[in-house]
Motif scaffolding. Structure first.
Motif, PDB file in Angstrom:
ATOM      1  N   ARG B  23       0.939  -1.211   0.038  1.00 55.40           N
ATOM      2  CA  ARG B  23      -0.032   0.034   0.103  1.00 55.40           C
ATOM      3  C   ARG B  23       0.805   1.223   0.014  1.00 55.40           C
ATOM      4  NH1 ARG B  23      -5.600   1.346   1.937  1.00 55.40           N
ATOM      5  NH2 ARG B  23      -5.452  -0.894   2.636  1.00 55.40           N
ATOM      6  N   CYS B  24       0.310   2.169  -0.857  1.00 51.75           N
ATOM      7  CA  CYS B  24       1.099   3.593  -1.074  1.00 51.75           C
ATOM      8  C   CYS B  24       1.008   4.200   0.234  1.00 51.75           C
ATOM      9  CB  CYS B  24       0.959   4.070  -2.073  1.00 51.75           C
ATOM     10  SG  CYS B  24       1.932   5.787  -2.404  1.00 51.75           S
ATOM     11  N   ARG B  25       1.900   4.653   1.454  1.00 53.56           N
ATOM     12  CA  ARG B  25       1.697   5.723   2.094  1.00 53.56           C
ATOM     13  C   ARG B  25       1.109   7.036   1.803  1.00 53.56           C
ATOM     14  NH1 ARG B  25       6.786   3.529   4.160  1.00 53.56           N
ATOM     15  NH2 ARG B  25       6.506   2.081   5.827  1.00 53.56           N
ATOM     16  N   SER B  26       1.368   7.435   0.680  1.00 51.93           N
ATOM     17  CA  SER B  26       1.163   8.649   0.146  1.00 51.93           C
ATOM     18  C   SER B  26      -0.418   8.631  -0.359  1.00 51.93           C
ATOM     19  CB  SER B  26       1.917   9.008  -0.858  1.00 51.93           C
ATOM     20  OG  SER B  26       1.581  10.391  -1.393  1.00 51.93           O
ATOM     21  N   CYS B  27      -0.706   7.851  -1.610  1.00 49.07           N
ATOM     22  CA  CYS B  27      -2.083   7.818  -2.182  1.00 49.07           C
ATOM     23  C   CYS B  27      -2.705   6.713  -1.991  1.00 49.07           C
ATOM     24  CB  CYS B  27      -1.840   8.005  -3.585  1.00 49.07           C
ATOM     25  SG  CYS B  27      -1.156   6.615  -4.434  1.00 49.07           S
ATOM     26  N   GLU B  28      -2.240   5.656  -0.970  1.00 46.39           N
ATOM     27  CA  GLU B  28      -3.118   4.564  -0.650  1.00 46.39           C
ATOM     28  C   GLU B  28      -3.460   3.443  -1.624  1.00 46.39           C
ATOM     29  OE1 GLU B  28      -6.494   5.980   1.942  1.00 46.39           O
ATOM     30  OE2 GLU B  28      -5.007   5.832   3.321  1.00 46.39           O
ATOM     31  N   THR B  37       7.060  -0.140  -5.850  1.00 45.69           N
ATOM     32  CA  THR B  37       6.783   1.127  -6.013  1.00 45.69           C
ATOM     33  C   THR B  37       5.401   1.186  -6.280  1.00 45.69           C
ATOM     34  OG1 THR B  37       7.358   3.029  -7.563  1.00 45.69           O
ATOM     35  CG2 THR B  37       7.153   0.972  -8.586  1.00 45.69           C
ATOM     36  N   CYS B  38       4.924   2.556  -6.379  1.00 48.62           N
ATOM     37  CA  CYS B  38       3.615   2.921  -6.342  1.00 48.62           C
ATOM     38  C   CYS B  38       2.731   2.757  -7.793  1.00 48.62           C
ATOM     39  CB  CYS B  38       3.084   4.170  -5.833  1.00 48.62           C
ATOM     40  SG  CYS B  38       1.424   4.489  -5.755  1.00 48.62           S
ATOM     41  N   PRO B  39       1.908   2.061  -8.364  1.00 50.48           N
ATOM     42  CA  PRO B  39       1.479   2.161  -9.775  1.00 50.48           C
ATOM     43  C   PRO B  39       0.600   3.010 -10.184  1.00 50.48           C
ATOM     44  CG  PRO B  39       0.201   0.468  -8.488  1.00 50.48           C
ATOM     45  CD  PRO B  39       0.959   1.256  -7.559  1.00 50.48           C
ATOM     46  N   ASN B  40       0.203   4.121  -9.115  1.00 48.64           N
ATOM     47  CA  ASN B  40      -0.467   5.317  -9.534  1.00 48.64           C
ATOM     48  C   ASN B  40       0.335   6.134 -10.292  1.00 48.64           C
ATOM     49  OD1 ASN B  40      -2.094   7.495  -9.583  1.00 48.64           O
ATOM     50  ND2 ASN B  40      -2.568   7.414  -7.371  1.00 48.64           N
ATOM     51  N   PRO B  41       0.017   6.517 -11.604  1.00 48.70           N
ATOM     52  CA  PRO B  41       0.608   7.723 -12.449  1.00 48.70           C
ATOM     53  C   PRO B  41       0.862   8.889 -11.730  1.00 48.70           C
ATOM     54  CG  PRO B  41      -1.067   7.163 -13.398  1.00 48.70           C
ATOM     55  CD  PRO B  41      -1.196   6.043 -12.237  1.00 48.70           C
ATOM     56  N   ARG B  42       0.017   9.289 -11.241  1.00 50.64           N
ATOM     57  CA  ARG B  42      -0.128  10.826 -10.589  1.00 50.64           C
ATOM     58  C   ARG B  42       0.330  10.727  -8.959  1.00 50.64           C
ATOM     59  NH1 ARG B  42      -4.039   9.837 -14.209  1.00 50.64           N
ATOM     60  NH2 ARG B  42      -5.293   8.545 -12.724  1.00 50.64           N
ATOM     61  N   CYS B  43       0.781   9.771  -8.764  1.00 50.50           N
ATOM     62  CA  CYS B  43       1.594   9.736  -7.287  1.00 50.50           C
ATOM     63  C   CYS B  43       3.062   9.766  -7.543  1.00 50.50           C
ATOM     64  CB  CYS B  43       1.337   8.275  -6.618  1.00 50.50           C
ATOM     65  SG  CYS B  43       2.346   8.313  -5.130  1.00 50.50           S
ATOM     66  N   MET B  44       3.770  10.537  -7.218  1.00 57.60           N
ATOM     67  CA  MET B  44       5.186  10.763  -7.136  1.00 57.60           C
ATOM     68  C   MET B  44       6.135  10.438  -6.059  1.00 57.60           C
ATOM     69  SD  MET B  44       5.703  11.636 -10.301  1.00 57.60           S
ATOM     70  CE  MET B  44       7.585  12.044 -10.354  1.00 57.60           C
TER      71      MET B  44
HETATM   72 ZN   LIG Z   1       1.002   6.305  -4.456  1.00 54.34          ZN
END
Ligand SMILES: [Zn+2]
Lengths: 398, 143
Positions: B23-28, B37-44
């Protein structure tokens, strides 16, 4: 930007050719395309090649071998693999080389030898912290058609589609394929025969899933100026050639992955890559789905044919079965789908199948498709579907 | 017999069986199997940590595989068809595929609650390959 013209095409029959190598098949269609254009082998300025020897994405070979067989000329050769969407990706690379003014003639070659049955996994692995997901999904026991069956069951639940709809797609494509001398399967099947074929991944039956075949196809693309110099007649125009990948939040379970965004949380449409590729191609050509006289789509399974009619913009979601039921998609209907017989009559040859579609459309637009001719065809769109969200669409016009 | 997880870190058996993703701590955004890594393209930020998924979800689809998958899968002879189910975990916004256990395909219905269990997939000369499966669960109010 110059127009891109299809000057020559070559097609090998699809089937199983244990006594013929992928190099021979590729060389044969390459030479056929060059001769069809009325040029010499030494006139080819660049080559784009997709060659597979072992199926799946594990057996990539080099087009340089084909070039060496026919005579090395020092031209640039790009080798491309984009899974089952490779053919379209090859076309797009060649299209870009010509529209950019880099080359005046580019030869596109796809050639495949495929193993029987399910495409296998990677046999030998390098050291990695974890096994690749493609290995894991085989250990879990999920072959490619299972991914498609999972989507089809949802479709049945959402729209009331039936097993009969799936069978009808095959009946229609087998009728088209029976008219095509290049097709591997030329038997016409009845609804009863399709419904009596063994269940593979329910609701998909054996006859509703394309086999894996050996096949090869080639296309020689030239600039408008070169086509005029050569006197290409009729000049079939490659009006658009797009390539798209999936969007984050697409709920499609993609081969070989083990998860996807849930349907409720989805922030992109099912098969987003197909919608994007089709939209890009329509925009590029300045045409819409309503302008198309017929379509060659990736009928990897009967589910694909239904779904792609929607993602390519020919009807709203859940309405593809209606087009099928009223006979619109058959030869003689208002939108013939896969007049070639489709992958269901040819079988998958991952590199060559996208080029096969271009060859078929070229013949149709030349009015040279024989018994399966779409009357008065002037515009058509093709699309191929690749594993892990790769789609490419091409639009050709007279 | 030696028990070999099909994918190290993708599930736990204790205290209760559950899938483990990231789980991404930033975008969940939740990924399964876990990603680096986080697969959300809008999450940096892409600051991820392992995260267990809910134990139970809802049945989103299923299919029964009637022909044996190729190696590395070791199919019993005669082959016993495998039902593959797709289970939706609403709080994670994700659906996951895995084999069905503890019920036949004819007992399945869309939307029914399913729970995660850990069971063997097959045995080969190195041991028993174990991984996640899903089985029908009791209706509950907490998922
Ligand atoms: Zn993320």
């Amino acid at each position: 930007m110059t127009d891109v013209i299809v000057a020559g095409v070559g097609l090998h029959p699809w089937g199983k050719f244990p006594h013929k190598s992928w190099v021979e098949m590729g060389a044969e269609v390459a030479l056929e395309a060059v001769k069809d254009a009325g040029v010499e082998w030494t006139d080819v300025e660049a080559m784009v090649s997709g060659a597979m020897q072992w199926g799946g994405s594990t057996g990539m070979r080099s087009g340089n071998t084909i070039s060496a067989a026919l005579g090395e000329t020092g031209v640039p050769i790009a080798n491309i693999n984009n899974a089952c969407a490779s053919g379209g990706s090859l076309m797009r690379a060649a299209y870009a080389m010509i529209t950019s003014g880099m080359h005046d003639s580019v030869l596109v070659i796809g050639t495949d030898k495929s193993p029987k049955g399910y495409f296998p996994s990677v046999p030998v692995l390098a050291d990695e912290p974890q096994p690749p997901v493609d290995m894991v999904r085989w250990q879990v026991g999920i072959p490619n058609p299972a991914y498609w069956a999972l989507e089809m069951r949802k479709r049945m639940e959402a729209y009331g589609s039936t097993e009969e709809h799936l069978a009808k797609v095959k009946v229609k494509n087998s009728r088209h394929g029976a008219l095509n001398p290049y097709a591997r399967y030329r038997k016409e099947f009845s609804l009863e025969q399709v419904l009596a074929s063994p269940m593979v991944c329910d609701p998909l039956r054996l006859l509703e899933i394309c086999a894996t075949s050996d096949g090869a196809a080639a296309v020689l693309l030239v600039s408008d100026a070169k086509a005029r110099r050569l006197g290409v007649n009729p000049p079939i125009k490659l009006a658009a050639c797009s390539l798209a990948s999936g969007e984050f939040g697409d709920p499609t379970i993609r081969i070989p992955l083990l998860s996807a965004a849930s349907d409720d949380a989805a922030s992109a449409p099912l098969l987003s890559e197909s919608r994007l590729a089709a939209q890009m191609a329509y925009e590029q050509a300045g045409l819409g789905p309503e302008d198309m006289d017929f379509v060659e789509l990736p009928d990897n399974s009967s589910w694909h044919e239904l779904q792609y009619l929607e993602t390519m913009g020919f009807c709203d979601e859940g309405e593809a079965e209606h087009l099928l039921d009223k006979g619109a998609t058959t030869l003689g209907g208002e939108l013939p789908v896969c007049p070639s017989g489709g992958f269901s009559s040819f079988g998958e040859a991952t590199m060559a199948q996208g080029i096969l579609q271009i060859v078929e459309v070229t013949w149709q637009l030349r009015g040279a498709a024989g018994a399966r001719q779409v009357e008065g065809a002037q515009k058509a769109i093709t699309e191929v579907y690749g594993a892990q969200a790769n789609n490419s669409a091409c639009i050709l016009t007279t | 017999m030696n028990r070999i997880p099909v994918l190290e870190g993708s599930f736990v058996s204790e205290p209760e069986p559950a899938l483990v993703g990231s789980r991404c701590r930033s975008c969940e955004t939740v990924a399964f199997p876990a990603s680096f890594t986080c697969p959300n393209p809008r999450c940096m930020d892409k600051d991820v940590a392992p995260a267990p998924l809910s134990r139970t979800g809802r049945l989103a689809s299923w299919t029964t595989v009637h022909f044996p998958p190729p190696p590395p899968f070791v199919a019993p002879d005669p082959f016993v068809p495998i039902t593959v189910v797709e289970v939706e975990f609403a709080s994670e916004g994700i659906q996951v595929v895995g084999p069905l256990t503890g019920a036949g395909a004819d007992e399945l219905r869309m939307g029914m609650p399913m729970e995660t269990v850990v069971e063997p997939y097959y045995a080969d000369r190195d041991g028993e390959v174990i991984g996640w499966k899903f089985r029908p669960a009791e209706e509950s109010n907490d998922d």
